[in-house]
Design a protein around this motif. Structure first.
Motif, short mmCIF file in Angstrom:
data_model
loop_
_atom_site.label_atom_id
_atom_site.label_comp_id
_atom_site.label_asym_id
_atom_site.label_seq_id
_atom_site.Cartn_x
_atom_site.Cartn_y
_atom_site.Cartn_z
N ARG A 187 0.82 -1.22 0.00
CA ARG A 187 0.00 0.00 0.00
C ARG A 187 0.85 1.27 0.00
O ARG A 187 0.46 2.31 0.53
N THR A 188 2.02 1.17 -0.60
CA THR A 188 2.91 2.33 -0.74
C THR A 188 2.76 3.01 -2.09
O THR A 188 3.30 4.10 -2.31
N VAL A 189 2.05 2.39 -3.02
CA VAL A 189 1.77 2.95 -4.33
C VAL A 189 0.26 3.02 -4.49
O VAL A 189 -0.44 2.05 -4.17
N ALA A 190 -0.23 4.14 -4.97
CA ALA A 190 -1.68 4.31 -5.05
C ALA A 190 -2.05 5.29 -6.15
O ALA A 190 -1.21 6.03 -6.67
N ILE A 191 -3.32 5.28 -6.48
CA ILE A 191 -3.93 6.28 -7.34
C ILE A 191 -4.98 7.01 -6.51
O ILE A 191 -5.66 6.39 -5.68
N ALA A 192 -5.09 8.30 -6.69
CA ALA A 192 -6.06 9.08 -5.92
C ALA A 192 -6.79 10.06 -6.84
O ALA A 192 -6.22 10.56 -7.81
N THR A 193 -8.03 10.29 -6.52
CA THR A 193 -8.81 11.31 -7.22
C THR A 193 -9.71 12.01 -6.21
O THR A 193 -9.95 11.48 -5.12
N GLY A 194 -10.17 13.17 -6.54
CA GLY A 194 -10.96 13.92 -5.57
C GLY A 194 -11.65 15.12 -6.19
O GLY A 194 -11.82 15.21 -7.41
N LEU A 195 -11.99 16.06 -5.33
CA LEU A 195 -12.72 17.26 -5.75
C LEU A 195 -12.27 18.41 -4.88
O LEU A 195 -12.07 18.25 -3.66
N GLY A 196 -12.13 19.59 -5.49
CA GLY A 196 -11.67 20.74 -4.72
C GLY A 196 -12.11 22.06 -5.31
O GLY A 196 -12.76 22.12 -6.37
N LEU A 197 -11.73 23.14 -4.63
CA LEU A 197 -12.01 24.51 -5.07
C LEU A 197 -10.71 25.30 -5.03
O LEU A 197 -9.84 25.07 -4.18
N SER A 198 -10.59 26.26 -5.95
CA SER A 198 -9.39 27.10 -6.01
C SER A 198 -9.77 28.56 -6.22
O SER A 198 -10.76 28.87 -6.90
N TYR A 199 -8.94 29.43 -5.65
CA TYR A 199 -9.01 30.87 -5.88
C TYR A 199 -7.63 31.32 -6.35
O TYR A 199 -6.62 31.01 -5.72
#
Length: 232
Positions: free
Chosen positions: A79-91
């Protein structure tokens, strides 16, 4: 003498009973070998404009803020290698000398000297979709580890505003139709534990290619450099 042995037997019995009771009350620690590094993130950046038209310069500190959540999906046994995705906001905020004015319904772009105005800034508000490849030397026993995360981020500009003040008048352009609403770029973050350095490079111009200033296409992109914090 009989009373003495009776008391000694009673004390020994109570001592053994107490030890057994304590042994039964000890909590059992359950090891989670299938942990994930799901995280909230918060980034503070300095925003640079690259591939800008001749004469365009930045002034003051052009700051940016990003926050969101990333879902971790390990792809190896450790579990030292992974793929991640998500959602966010930026200014994102840019102080520079590219002025935008609405002249009789037409947007006019120009590069002015800083002596010609008091203030000029361009702001963007974005929804972000990051997709990243992750490496870390984490374990299920420790939340402190080294990491290298990199990937691509897709963004949608849901609001933007340019504000130009020449000392007498203020010119505001909201939701400029010449802005590329869909943005994307590559990024990298690396560090230890909570503190990590962060860099992003936009692969798509901020403005549509048809826009020009002094006969030159406005093909500038954004580069963001700063710190990103991961919170479990």
């Amino acid at each position: 003498m009989r009373l003495f042995f009776s008391c000694l037997f009673l004390v020994s019995f109570l001592n053994v009973f107490s030890q057994e009771a304590k042994t039964e009350l000890l909590p059992q620690v359950k090891v989670d070998s299938l942990y994930r590094e799901d995280q909230f993130y918060f980034a503070v950046t300095y925003n640079l404009l690259v591939q800008a038209p001749a004469g365009l310069k930045q002034d003051k500190f052009s700051a940016g803020i990003s926050l969101g959540f990333l879902r971790d999906m390990p792809i190896n046994k450790d579990r030292t290698v992974a793929i991640a995705t998500g959602l966010g906001l930026s200014y994102k905020n840019y102080y520079q000398n590219l002025t935008i004015q609405n002249v009789e319904g037409n947007l006019v772009y120009d590069v002015n000297s800083y002596d010609a105005f008091n203030s000029n800034k361009f702001r963007q508000y974005l929804v972000d979709l990051p997709i990243e490849f992750r490496w870390r030397n984490s374990t299920y026993e420790s939340y402190k580890f080294w990491r290298i995360y990199g990937g691509i981020k897709f963004s949608y500009v849901f609001s933007d505003k340019s504000i130009f003040r020449d000392g007498e008048n203020t010119y505001v352009v909201r939701n400029n139709p010449d802005v590329n609403k869909f943005q994307y770029g590559v990024y990298l973050s690396t560090g230890y534990n909570t503190w990590n350095v962060y860099a992003y490079y936009g692969l798509k111009p901020l403005f549509k290619s048809a826009q020009t200033v002094n006969g030159e296409n406005i093909d500038m992109r954004t580069m963001n450099i700063g710190l990103i914090f991961y919170i479990l």
